[in-house]
Write a protein that holds these residues in place. Structure first.
Motif, PDB file in Angstrom:
ATOM      1  N   ARG A 156      40.286  41.867  53.987  1.00 49.93           N
ATOM      2  CA  ARG A 156      39.409  41.313  54.694  1.00 49.93           C
ATOM      3  C   ARG A 156      38.137  42.079  55.011  1.00 49.93           C
ATOM      4  NH1 ARG A 156      39.336  36.759  55.512  1.00 49.93           N
ATOM      5  NH2 ARG A 156      38.525  36.695  57.468  1.00 49.93           N
ATOM      6  N   ASP A 157      37.841  43.024  54.719  1.00 48.50           N
ATOM      7  CA  ASP A 157      36.583  43.738  54.657  1.00 48.50           C
ATOM      8  C   ASP A 157      36.093  43.935  53.057  1.00 48.50           C
ATOM      9  OD1 ASP A 157      34.729  45.394  56.575  1.00 48.50           O
ATOM     10  OD2 ASP A 157      35.278  46.947  55.049  1.00 48.50           O
ATOM     11  N   PHE A 158      34.677  44.096  53.318  1.00 48.43           N
ATOM     12  CA  PHE A 158      33.916  44.259  52.014  1.00 48.43           C
ATOM     13  C   PHE A 158      34.402  45.577  51.195  1.00 48.43           C
ATOM     14  CE2 PHE A 158      31.412  47.068  54.759  1.00 48.43           C
ATOM     15  CZ  PHE A 158      30.837  48.083  53.633  1.00 48.43           C
ATOM     16  N   THR A 159      34.705  46.687  52.001  1.00 47.78           N
ATOM     17  CA  THR A 159      35.437  47.794  51.384  1.00 47.78           C
ATOM     18  C   THR A 159      36.406  47.607  50.272  1.00 47.78           C
ATOM     19  OG1 THR A 159      36.792  48.301  53.236  1.00 47.78           O
ATOM     20  CG2 THR A 159      34.927  49.405  53.109  1.00 47.78           C
ATOM     21  N   SER A 160      37.169  46.386  50.446  1.00 47.82           N
ATOM     22  CA  SER A 160      38.402  46.150  49.489  1.00 47.82           C
ATOM     23  C   SER A 160      37.682  45.526  48.372  1.00 47.82           C
ATOM     24  CB  SER A 160      39.249  45.281  50.299  1.00 47.82           C
ATOM     25  OG  SER A 160      38.664  43.850  50.408  1.00 47.82           O
ATOM     26  N   LEU A 161      36.400  45.029  48.443  1.00 46.97           N
ATOM     27  CA  LEU A 161      35.948  44.511  47.230  1.00 46.97           C
ATOM     28  C   LEU A 161      35.359  45.527  46.140  1.00 46.97           C
ATOM     29  CD1 LEU A 161      33.870  41.727  49.237  1.00 46.97           C
ATOM     30  CD2 LEU A 161      35.986  41.375  47.873  1.00 46.97           C
ATOM     31  N   VAL A 162      34.587  46.689  46.694  1.00 46.58           N
ATOM     32  CA  VAL A 162      34.132  47.460  45.904  1.00 46.58           C
ATOM     33  C   VAL A 162      35.194  48.155  44.784  1.00 46.58           C
ATOM     34  CG1 VAL A 162      32.256  47.704  47.345  1.00 46.58           C
ATOM     35  CG2 VAL A 162      34.298  49.350  47.591  1.00 46.58           C
ATOM     36  N   ALA A 163      36.396  48.089  45.441  1.00 45.36           N
ATOM     37  CA  ALA A 163      37.153  49.125  44.516  1.00 45.36           C
ATOM     38  C   ALA A 163      37.729  47.867  43.360  1.00 45.36           C
ATOM     39  CB  ALA A 163      38.497  49.166  45.337  1.00 45.36           C
ATOM     40  N   LEU A 164      37.246  46.737  43.196  1.00 39.77           N
ATOM     41  CA  LEU A 164      37.300  45.994  41.699  1.00 39.77           C
ATOM     42  C   LEU A 164      36.366  46.258  40.980  1.00 39.77           C
ATOM     43  CD1 LEU A 164      37.882  42.613  43.801  1.00 39.77           C
ATOM     44  CD2 LEU A 164      39.555  43.987  42.853  1.00 39.77           C
ATOM     45  N   MET A 165      35.302  47.173  41.292  1.00 39.99           N
ATOM     46  CA  MET A 165      34.379  47.583  40.165  1.00 39.99           C
ATOM     47  C   MET A 165      34.758  48.728  39.498  1.00 39.99           C
ATOM     48  SD  MET A 165      30.838  47.021  42.196  1.00 39.99           S
ATOM     49  CE  MET A 165      30.460  45.336  43.132  1.00 39.99           C
ATOM     50  N   PRO A 166      34.248  49.083  38.070  1.00 40.45           N
ATOM     51  CA  PRO A 166      34.556  50.321  37.438  1.00 40.45           C
ATOM     52  C   PRO A 166      34.168  51.487  38.014  1.00 40.45           C
ATOM     53  CG  PRO A 166      33.554  48.776  36.018  1.00 40.45           C
ATOM     54  CD  PRO A 166      33.481  48.119  37.321  1.00 40.45           C
ATOM     55  N   SER A 167      34.963  52.752  37.942  1.00 37.52           N
ATOM     56  CA  SER A 167      34.667  53.875  38.545  1.00 37.52           C
ATOM     57  C   SER A 167      35.017  53.976  39.943  1.00 37.52           C
ATOM     58  CB  SER A 167      33.315  54.707  38.107  1.00 37.52           C
ATOM     59  OG  SER A 167      32.321  54.018  38.726  1.00 37.52           O
ATOM     60  N   VAL A 169      32.471  44.472  57.563  1.00 36.99           N
ATOM     61  CA  VAL A 169      31.721  43.039  57.401  1.00 36.99           C
ATOM     62  C   VAL A 169      32.838  42.346  56.475  1.00 36.99           C
ATOM     63  CG1 VAL A 169      29.909  41.769  56.035  1.00 36.99           C
ATOM     64  CG2 VAL A 169      29.582  44.253  57.120  1.00 36.99           C
ATOM     65  N   ALA A 170      33.244  41.259  57.219  1.00 33.11           N
ATOM     66  CA  ALA A 170      34.150  40.478  56.575  1.00 33.11           C
ATOM     67  C   ALA A 170      33.617  39.601  55.327  1.00 33.11           C
ATOM     68  CB  ALA A 170      34.837  39.358  57.610  1.00 33.11           C
ATOM     69  N   TYR A 171      34.434  39.638  54.401  1.00 33.55           N
ATOM     70  CA  TYR A 171      34.066  38.820  53.205  1.00 33.55           C
ATOM     71  C   TYR A 171      33.466  37.762  53.180  1.00 33.55           C
ATOM     72  CZ  TYR A 171      37.998  36.305  52.189  1.00 33.55           C
ATOM     73  OH  TYR A 171      38.913  35.174  52.153  1.00 33.55           O
ATOM     74  N   ASP A 172      33.869  36.724  54.273  1.00 31.16           N
ATOM     75  CA  ASP A 172      33.506  35.554  54.524  1.00 31.16           C
ATOM     76  C   ASP A 172      31.944  35.436  54.511  1.00 31.16           C
ATOM     77  OD1 ASP A 172      36.296  34.208  54.984  1.00 31.16           O
ATOM     78  OD2 ASP A 172      36.154  36.022  56.176  1.00 31.16           O
ATOM     79  N   PHE A 173      31.413  36.628  55.024  1.00 32.98           N
ATOM     80  CA  PHE A 173      29.916  36.711  55.261  1.00 32.98           C
ATOM     81  C   PHE A 173      29.073  37.355  54.423  1.00 32.98           C
ATOM     82  CE2 PHE A 173      31.751  36.648  59.980  1.00 32.98           C
ATOM     83  CZ  PHE A 173      31.786  35.345  59.769  1.00 32.98           C
TER      84      PHE A 173
END
Length: 319
Positions: free
Chosen positions: A149-160, A201-205
């Motif tokens: 639900r938070d942007f911090t879960s998105l950054v883990a999809l990036m390399p390194s 920050v919710a990923y919806d925004f």
């Protein structure tokens, strides 16, 4: 009267915040325009257009054929070059990241007079003013990838980049989560005491997520891991919006696994137990409700974006 003053102050704060955010993330495109023989062409009109930007950026080449497009917001741009007596050249899909300085040189020909030449899908340009290593996650990618639900879960999809529980969260190139710096629209949101992200920050925004992993500017002297910058959504020349609803709770979870422990009667004996069978299951409910709406008041002049988001959660302990 007092209410009117409060509303005016809030509007001024929003305008100033937008201005500061724009300046903090602004990038540049510089370059030189010549003819086929390499002679500098002064007086070339250069336009930068981006659906995320109000209006367009404009520059004109000087006597050396040099132009500078300043204070550009991150995104994909269309760059247009026009000069009387020459053909029009359009470069599409010029991707710009926060604080970048890209070099785009163009050659024009009198033989192309009356023609419009569109160039697309060429090799990506290099930032000539930076040695940093960075990655970008765009909104289109965010919507198709698994995430929390938070942007911090998105950054883990990036390399390194990894989410490490024992390293205070986000680990970039092996550094701990407390060695990162976090920004939302260019404003520092790093938690002062622990050094982790101080704002959710919710990923919806979220529009884009940018991470600098090395070689970042001196203004980020406090970072030894990564610099994470979240760009939120904005208005545009078309109306767009969402109604947001999300539920998470114990009703959607299965039975917990057995846990290995030492027997309380004899510490020399190990046994598997299930605490849920012994003490019952905690009841947990989390609801997220909100909406966002963006669009224009005056096309290419005044845009707006507004959002409302709330989280309601409840936990009932069984022991």
């Amino acid at each position: 009267m007092k209410l009117n003053k409060i509303l005016i102050n809030l509007i001024l704060i929003a305008i100033m915040s937008s201005f500061v955010s724009a300046q903090a993330n602004s990038s540049k495109i510089i370059g030189k325009v010549t003819d086929k023989e390499g002679t500098a062409l002064p007086g070339v009109n250069v336009y930068a257009l981006n659906p995320k930007m109000v209006g367009s950026a404009y520059a004109i080449t000087d006597k050396n054929g040099v132009y500078r497009l300043l204070s550009l917001q991150p995104g994909n741009f269309i760059i247009k070059f026009e000069l009387e007596g020459f053909g029009t050249i359009i470069r599409k899909n010029i991707a710009i990241k926060p604080r970048q300085t890209l070099c785009l040189n163009i050659k024009m020909s009198v033989q192309d007079i009356g023609r419009t030449i569109i160039k697309e899908g060429e090799a990506p340009m290099i930032d000539v003013k930076s040695t940093s290593s960075e990655m970008t996650l765009l909104k289109e990618e965010i919507e198709t990838l698994p995430r929390g639900r938070d942007f911090t879960s998105l950054v883990a999809l990036m390399p390194s980049v990894n989410n490490e529980k024992w390293l205070s969260g986000i680990s970039v190139d092996g550094a701990s989560g407390a060695e990162n710096q976090f920004y939302v629209d260019g404003m520092d949101t790093t938690e002062l005491y622990y050094g982790t992200s101080g704002m959710s920050v919710a990923y919806d925004f979220v529009e884009d997520v940018h991470i600098n992993t090395s070689g970042y500017q001196a203004e980020f002297e406090g970072a030894m891991g990564g610099v994470i910058n979240v760009i939120t959504r904005s208005g545009g020349n078309e109306f767009h919006g969402e109604i947001i609803g999300y539920y998470e709770g114990s009703k959607l979870t299965g039975k917990e696994r057995d846990t290995l422990r030492n027997s309380p009667l004899d510490y020399n004996i190990a046994e598997y137990v299930n605490y849920e069978d012994m003490y019952g299951k905690d009841k947990y409910d989390r609801f997220e409700v909100g909406f966002n709406l963006g669009g224009y008041i005056l096309k290419d002049k005044v845009w707006f974006f507004g959002a409302f988001f709330t989280c309601i959660y409840k936990t009932d302990k069984t022991c």
